[in-house]
Design a protein around this motif. Structure first.
Motif, PDB file in Angstrom:
ATOM      1  N   GLU A 139      -3.450  -4.885  40.534  1.00  0.00           N
ATOM      2  CA  GLU A 139      -3.534  -4.187  39.246  1.00  0.00           C
ATOM      3  C   GLU A 139      -4.287  -5.080  38.272  1.00  0.00           C
ATOM      4  O   GLU A 139      -3.823  -6.165  37.924  1.00  0.00           O
ATOM      5  CB  GLU A 139      -2.138  -3.858  38.717  1.00  0.00           C
ATOM      6  N   ILE A 140      -5.437  -4.595  37.807  1.00  0.00           N
ATOM      7  CA  ILE A 140      -6.308  -5.391  36.946  1.00  0.00           C
ATOM      8  C   ILE A 140      -6.195  -4.970  35.482  1.00  0.00           C
ATOM      9  O   ILE A 140      -6.375  -5.766  34.570  1.00  0.00           O
ATOM     10  CB  ILE A 140      -7.781  -5.253  37.407  1.00  0.00           C
ATOM     11  N   GLY A 141      -5.861  -3.714  35.272  1.00  0.00           N
ATOM     12  CA  GLY A 141      -5.831  -3.173  33.914  1.00  0.00           C
ATOM     13  C   GLY A 141      -6.890  -2.080  33.775  1.00  0.00           C
ATOM     14  O   GLY A 141      -7.987  -2.188  34.337  1.00  0.00           O
ATOM     15  N   LYS A 142      -6.565  -1.064  33.059  1.00  0.00           N
ATOM     16  CA  LYS A 142      -7.449   0.099  32.922  1.00  0.00           C
ATOM     17  C   LYS A 142      -8.836  -0.289  32.419  1.00  0.00           C
ATOM     18  O   LYS A 142      -8.971  -0.997  31.414  1.00  0.00           O
ATOM     19  CB  LYS A 142      -6.819   1.119  31.971  1.00  0.00           C
ATOM     20  N   GLY A 143      -9.865   0.162  33.134  1.00  0.00           N
ATOM     21  CA  GLY A 143     -11.243  -0.052  32.716  1.00  0.00           C
ATOM     22  C   GLY A 143     -11.795  -1.440  32.978  1.00  0.00           C
ATOM     23  O   GLY A 143     -12.939  -1.727  32.626  1.00  0.00           O
ATOM     24  N   LYS A 144     -11.016  -2.312  33.616  1.00  0.00           N
ATOM     25  CA  LYS A 144     -11.452  -3.701  33.807  1.00  0.00           C
ATOM     26  C   LYS A 144     -11.907  -3.998  35.238  1.00  0.00           C
ATOM     27  O   LYS A 144     -12.231  -5.139  35.560  1.00  0.00           O
ATOM     28  CB  LYS A 144     -10.310  -4.651  33.437  1.00  0.00           C
ATOM     29  N   GLU A 145     -11.930  -2.954  36.086  1.00  0.00           N
ATOM     30  CA  GLU A 145     -12.231  -3.180  37.500  1.00  0.00           C
ATOM     31  C   GLU A 145     -13.617  -3.791  37.711  1.00  0.00           C
ATOM     32  O   GLU A 145     -13.774  -4.758  38.470  1.00  0.00           O
ATOM     33  CB  GLU A 145     -12.140  -1.855  38.289  1.00  0.00           C
ATOM     34  N   GLN A 146     -14.631  -3.232  37.067  1.00  0.00           N
ATOM     35  CA  GLN A 146     -15.985  -3.734  37.267  1.00  0.00           C
ATOM     36  C   GLN A 146     -16.150  -5.157  36.733  1.00  0.00           C
ATOM     37  O   GLN A 146     -16.817  -5.982  37.367  1.00  0.00           O
ATOM     38  CB  GLN A 146     -17.003  -2.804  36.605  1.00  0.00           C
ATOM     39  N   SER A 147     -15.537  -5.447  35.612  1.00  0.00           N
ATOM     40  CA  SER A 147     -15.618  -6.813  35.065  1.00  0.00           C
ATOM     41  C   SER A 147     -15.004  -7.817  36.037  1.00  0.00           C
ATOM     42  O   SER A 147     -15.538  -8.909  36.252  1.00  0.00           O
ATOM     43  CB  SER A 147     -14.894  -6.892  33.714  1.00  0.00           C
ATOM     44  N   PHE A 148     -13.884  -7.431  36.645  1.00  0.00           N
ATOM     45  CA  PHE A 148     -13.206  -8.309  37.593  1.00  0.00           C
ATOM     46  C   PHE A 148     -14.062  -8.528  38.838  1.00  0.00           C
ATOM     47  O   PHE A 148     -14.241  -9.662  39.303  1.00  0.00           O
ATOM     48  CB  PHE A 148     -11.863  -7.688  37.973  1.00  0.00           C
ATOM     49  N   ILE A 149     -14.598  -7.445  39.387  1.00  0.00           N
ATOM     50  CA  ILE A 149     -15.407  -7.548  40.616  1.00  0.00           C
ATOM     51  C   ILE A 149     -16.686  -8.334  40.331  1.00  0.00           C
ATOM     52  O   ILE A 149     -17.082  -9.200  41.127  1.00  0.00           O
ATOM     53  CB  ILE A 149     -15.730  -6.138  41.156  1.00  0.00           C
ATOM     54  N   VAL A 224      -3.936   2.007  35.915  1.00  0.00           N
ATOM     55  CA  VAL A 224      -3.508   0.606  36.051  1.00  0.00           C
ATOM     56  C   VAL A 224      -4.650  -0.290  36.502  1.00  0.00           C
ATOM     57  O   VAL A 224      -4.521  -1.511  36.515  1.00  0.00           O
ATOM     58  CB  VAL A 224      -2.320   0.473  37.040  1.00  0.00           C
ATOM     59  N   GLY A 225      -5.797   0.308  36.872  1.00  0.00           N
ATOM     60  CA  GLY A 225      -6.962  -0.485  37.280  1.00  0.00           C
ATOM     61  C   GLY A 225      -6.779  -1.119  38.643  1.00  0.00           C
ATOM     62  O   GLY A 225      -6.651  -2.345  38.748  1.00  0.00           O
ATOM     63  N   VAL A 226      -6.766  -0.311  39.698  1.00  0.00           N
ATOM     64  CA  VAL A 226      -6.515  -0.831  41.043  1.00  0.00           C
ATOM     65  C   VAL A 226      -7.814  -1.311  41.696  1.00  0.00           C
ATOM     66  O   VAL A 226      -8.779  -0.556  41.800  1.00  0.00           O
ATOM     67  CB  VAL A 226      -5.855   0.235  41.949  1.00  0.00           C
ATOM     68  N   VAL A 227      -7.816  -2.575  42.105  1.00  0.00           N
ATOM     69  CA  VAL A 227      -8.904  -3.147  42.898  1.00  0.00           C
ATOM     70  C   VAL A 227      -8.336  -3.525  44.255  1.00  0.00           C
ATOM     71  O   VAL A 227      -7.296  -4.184  44.335  1.00  0.00           O
ATOM     72  CB  VAL A 227      -9.530  -4.383  42.219  1.00  0.00           C
ATOM     73  N   ARG A 228      -9.003  -3.089  45.315  1.00  0.00           N
ATOM     74  CA  ARG A 228      -8.525  -3.367  46.685  1.00  0.00           C
ATOM     75  C   ARG A 228      -9.230  -4.586  47.260  1.00  0.00           C
ATOM     76  O   ARG A 228     -10.442  -4.745  47.127  1.00  0.00           O
ATOM     77  CB  ARG A 228      -8.750  -2.159  47.582  1.00  0.00           C
ATOM     78  N   GLU A 229      -8.437  -5.427  47.902  1.00  0.00           N
ATOM     79  CA  GLU A 229      -8.941  -6.609  48.599  1.00  0.00           C
ATOM     80  C   GLU A 229      -8.794  -6.394  50.100  1.00  0.00           C
ATOM     81  O   GLU A 229      -7.726  -6.024  50.565  1.00  0.00           O
ATOM     82  CB  GLU A 229      -8.130  -7.836  48.165  1.00  0.00           C
ATOM     83  N   GLU A 230      -9.869  -6.606  50.852  1.00  0.00           N
ATOM     84  CA  GLU A 230      -9.837  -6.403  52.297  1.00  0.00           C
ATOM     85  C   GLU A 230     -10.423  -7.605  53.023  1.00  0.00           C
ATOM     86  O   GLU A 230     -11.389  -8.209  52.556  1.00  0.00           O
ATOM     87  CB  GLU A 230     -10.644  -5.154  52.700  1.00  0.00           C
ATOM     88  N   HIS A 231      -9.832  -7.927  54.170  1.00  0.00           N
ATOM     89  CA  HIS A 231     -10.352  -8.969  55.045  1.00  0.00           C
ATOM     90  C   HIS A 231     -10.431  -8.394  56.455  1.00  0.00           C
ATOM     91  O   HIS A 231      -9.411  -8.022  57.043  1.00  0.00           O
ATOM     92  CB  HIS A 231      -9.441 -10.193  55.046  1.00  0.00           C
ATOM     93  N   SER A 232     -11.644  -8.306  56.982  1.00  0.00           N
ATOM     94  CA  SER A 232     -11.863  -7.776  58.318  1.00  0.00           C
ATOM     95  C   SER A 232     -12.090  -8.944  59.276  1.00  0.00           C
ATOM     96  O   SER A 232     -13.106  -9.648  59.184  1.00  0.00           O
ATOM     97  CB  SER A 232     -13.079  -6.840  58.321  1.00  0.00           C
ATOM     98  N   LEU A 233     -11.141  -9.151  60.195  1.00  0.00           N
ATOM     99  CA  LEU A 233     -11.229 -10.243  61.162  1.00  0.00           C
ATOM    100  C   LEU A 233     -11.800  -9.687  62.459  1.00  0.00           C
ATOM    101  O   LEU A 233     -11.181  -8.828  63.097  1.00  0.00           O
ATOM    102  CB  LEU A 233      -9.846 -10.863  61.401  1.00  0.00           C
ATOM    103  N   ARG A 234     -12.972 -10.183  62.866  1.00  0.00           N
ATOM    104  CA  ARG A 234     -13.652  -9.662  64.032  1.00  0.00           C
ATOM    105  C   ARG A 234     -13.293 -10.450  65.293  1.00  0.00           C
ATOM    106  O   ARG A 234     -12.580 -11.453  65.239  1.00  0.00           O
ATOM    107  CB  ARG A 234     -15.177  -9.707  63.801  1.00  0.00           C
TER     108      ARG A 234
END
Length: 380
Positions: A139-149, A224-234
């Motif tokens: 949860e980053i906060g509304k409208g803050k997703e792009q700034s965070f990324i 709530v400003g949801v940003v997803r974090e993913e890790h792909s293990l090959r």
């Protein structure tokens, strides 16, 4: 808390004799010896509810399933399955309906015979994981997703994995195309909108109830400003760290390898800046009543920024009218423009604080038993 977003798994059965599963099969013969070789079978695509898909393949010896068990037979996978056992339980249910043996846990492994000069590899007596994606939400906060990324896209992570920020600013990948590991951050509400739009273009459109549920989910993620974090293990990464043996490895064995983005977040401080145009500031402050008047004053502000002497351009009454408007929002065009002394479009700047994601009370959590009672069909 991490959960599993994608899982590729396979198991070899040395005795063979299993039914062939795929779209078509190619029989192969060694032209020099005339010996019949194992057949080549391509994958069969299975489609379940809500446009979910799994792929299954069996050439008589090896059984392989690829897909997203957390998404299978569900409307979404904002929150998914947390254990490998739960994912394999879904796959085994599918295999049983195709008359294929289930994936079993490894109880032991040994060194595989390898050519001279080659490093020895391990061989288990159960299923082998060839790819697994671990995911969690922030949860980053509304409208803050792009700034965070965008903020995190300024950093390399791990061992020199360079970032790739997508043009829309809603996704950043590290290690894209790598045969070892790829990490990703993306705006979840944007992804949900894209999937919904894609589903609505299909012949079998989602029901009104499904669309309403997804729209509520989109609104919640935006709120709530949801940003997803993913890790792909090959596969190469899994074998390098002996993480491929289902039943021997545990979820905790993977978590140690999922900390690169967390480390970056603890290193950098990211702020979210809100900007307003001069015209918007004039309207918001009530200095002018119309968009036309606001735009006119803004155009003269731009000319002043570029060094124009407005006293020579405007009539005296016009100059003082626009000067009065701009002074009301802290800009004095009677002075020479100095970029080092002002930032007229910055409305607010605040540090972004990352919080653990909490699903709403009405969210439909994943239940393996529910996924395993719904019918599915061969897609191709």
């Amino acid at each position: 808390m991490f959960f599993i977003d994608q899982l590729f798994i396979q198991q070899d059965h040395q005795d063979g004799g299993l039914p062939l599963v795929g779209r078509h099969v190619i029989e192969r013969i060694d032209l020099e010896t005339g010996e019949k070789l194992p057949p080549s079978v391509n994958q069969k695509i299975l489609e379940g509810s809500f446009s979910t898909k799994l792929t299954v393949r069996c050439d008589g010896y090896r059984v392989r399933v690829e897909g997203n068990p957390s998404r299978w037979q569900r409307v979404d996978n904002l929150v998914g399955l947390r254990t490998i056992d739960e994912c394999v339980e879904i796959y085994n249910h599918v295999l049983s309906l195709l008359d294929l043996p289930p994936f079993t846990k490894n109880t032991r492994f040994a060194h595989r015979q390898s050519p001279d000069g080659k490093k020895s590899t391990l061989l288990g007596n159960g299923a082998e994981i060839t790819l697994i994606d671990w995911t969690r939400n922030h949860e980053i906060g509304k409208g803050k997703e792009q700034s965070f990324i965008r903020g995190l896209s300024s950093m390399q992570i791990g061992r020199g994995r360079a970032p790739k920020l997508y043009p829309d600013g809603n996704t950043c990948n590290w290690g894209e195309g790598s045969e070892w590991m790829m990490s990703k951050l993306y705006n979840k509400s944007v992804e949900l909108k894209r999937h919904l739009k894609k589903d609505q273009r299909k012949k079998e459109c989602p029901t009104e109830q499904t669309v309403s549920y997804i729209n509520n989910l989109i609104d919640y993620c935006e709120g709530v400003g949801v940003v997803r974090e993913e890790h792909s293990l090959r596969q190469k990464f899994l074998k390098r760290h002996n993480l491929q043996f289902y039943g021997i490895v545990t979820e905790d064995d993977f978590y140690h390898h999922l900390q690169d983005i967390e480390t970056a977040m603890n290193t950098i401080q990211i702020s979210h800046d809100e900007h307003q145009t001069i015209a918007d500031q004039l309207l918001f402050s009530g200095v002018v009543k119309s968009r036309q008047a606001a735009n006119a004053t803004q155009s003269y502000f731009v000319m002043w920024q570029h060094g124009a002497d407005l006293r020579q351009i405007l009539k005296s009454s016009q100059f003082y009218e626009h000067k009065a408007r701009l002074k009301a929002i802290g800009i004095d065009i009677g002075q020479k423009f100095d970029v080092s002394r002002m930032c007229p479009t910055l409305r607010r700047s605040e540090v972004i604080h990352v919080k653990p994601f909490h699903a709403p009370a009405w969210y439909q959590m994943p239940v393996v038993a529910n996924s395993n009672v719904l019918p599915f069909k061969a897609y191709a």
